[in-house]
Motif scaffolding. Sequence first.
Motif, PDB file in Angstrom:
ATOM      1  N   LEU A 211      -6.431  -0.106  -3.542  1.00  0.00           N
ATOM      2  CA  LEU A 211      -5.814   0.585  -2.409  1.00  0.00           C
ATOM      3  C   LEU A 211      -4.530   1.288  -2.823  1.00  0.00           C
ATOM      4  O   LEU A 211      -4.237   2.400  -2.366  1.00  0.00           O
ATOM      5  CB  LEU A 211      -5.537  -0.405  -1.277  1.00  0.00           C
ATOM      6  N   ASP A 212      -3.769   0.663  -3.701  1.00  0.00           N
ATOM      7  CA  ASP A 212      -2.541   1.275  -4.195  1.00  0.00           C
ATOM      8  C   ASP A 212      -2.855   2.559  -4.957  1.00  0.00           C
ATOM      9  O   ASP A 212      -2.172   3.574  -4.790  1.00  0.00           O
ATOM     10  CB  ASP A 212      -1.790   0.290  -5.092  1.00  0.00           C
TER      11      ASP A 212
ATOM     12  N   ASP B  57      -3.824   5.161  -2.325  1.00  0.00           N
ATOM     13  CA  ASP B  57      -2.670   5.561  -1.525  1.00  0.00           C
ATOM     14  C   ASP B  57      -1.789   6.537  -2.307  1.00  0.00           C
ATOM     15  O   ASP B  57      -1.315   7.540  -1.769  1.00  0.00           O
ATOM     16  CB  ASP B  57      -1.852   4.338  -1.115  1.00  0.00           C
ATOM     17  N   ARG B  58      -1.562   6.239  -3.571  1.00  0.00           N
ATOM     18  CA  ARG B  58      -0.740   7.127  -4.393  1.00  0.00           C
ATOM     19  C   ARG B  58      -1.403   8.490  -4.566  1.00  0.00           C
ATOM     20  O   ARG B  58      -0.733   9.521  -4.608  1.00  0.00           O
ATOM     21  CB  ARG B  58      -0.508   6.509  -5.766  1.00  0.00           C
TER      22      ARG B  58
ATOM     23  N   SER C  52      -8.531   8.949   0.634  1.00  0.00           N
ATOM     24  CA  SER C  52      -8.682   7.883   1.615  1.00  0.00           C
ATOM     25  C   SER C  52      -9.760   6.869   1.288  1.00  0.00           C
ATOM     26  O   SER C  52      -9.664   5.715   1.690  1.00  0.00           O
ATOM     27  CB  SER C  52      -8.981   8.489   2.995  1.00  0.00           C
TER      28      SER C  52
END
Length: 355
Positions: free
Chosen positions: A60-61, A64-65, A69
């Motif tokens: 997820l990191d 996100d970066r 999505s």
Amino acid sequence: MRTSNMFVRSLGVFVPDVVSIEQAVRDGRYPAEEVEQFQQIGAAVAGDMPAPEMARRAVLDAYDRWGESSPRNLDLLLYPSVWHQGPNGWQPQHYLQMHLLGGGVPAFEIRSGCVGMISSLQLAASYLQADPDRDTAMVVSADNHGTPLVDRWRMTPGAVIGDAACALVLGKEYGMAELLSVNATTIPEADAVNDGGYPLFPPDATVGRGLSFGDRHEEFRQRLLKERGTGIHLTIQKTMMQQVEQTLEEAGIGLADITRVAFPHGRREDLDGQMSWLGIEIEQTTWDYGRGVGHCGAVDQFIAFEHLVATGGLVPGDHLLMVGFGSGTSVAAAAFRVLATSPVTRPAGTKGHSA
């Protein structure tokens, strides 16, 4: 292996809070007399968080970066692991498929020890290059060593064991860093360095036998004394140099072009030997970061990569060399050219589906 048109799209990490060496000494878990001798600072400790959940957070990191999505359009997921991941008979990549990816992404656990992330890059790049319609792969690894069979403060004399996860998105056409070359090999005759002379059956975990590399290395040392040596350490050194030389040659660069070298987070005496083999200084390594989080399985070089980019230790145009060692004994190397200090979105006109 020369990896043309292979790029790191994004890096995601999950590094839990660090327990300091001073705290470990106060708790009676680390000998006070070894603090100055070995210069370790602390270990990242995940508590009771399962390794696959750490991996999920790293994925997820990464996304996100990157500003993307969904990881469901990946073409491949590889999950190298070192320590036990969950229930017997269960594989950790399914946790990511259930919570993030769905069932349409081919996903495999890789068991190649502490070189798992580097060797998995070789597999992932080969998989993407084999089909022009394949665009994006992910390599993610996580380990939580805080189990009854491991004493993270004493398992390897001179080093401490940490917990962490890292997810790397590899793709074609563009990215924040170019993967120039990656190679991995095994020295089968060095297997005895880490086997401790223990029987292969029943497996250690099934009989509650803990893991202590200190005991195993001492057993091997005693065996060498009886056999008057085998020259295996020289073989390991030569193999490492061969892997580095091949990787740099394929990358089209020399050692003088390398800005930083990421080794496993381990003992300073081992690092001193590795630096002398390559002719580099401590400032070119990731020692200062690694001794603060501990040896975190297969992700050491990759969480150090993320740390260097985030803190200005690597800037566009710099080159990073990764060198890895794993029980077996396996040796791996990878070379990267940094293009940006943060993930980049797809440039107009590039091919492939959106990940």
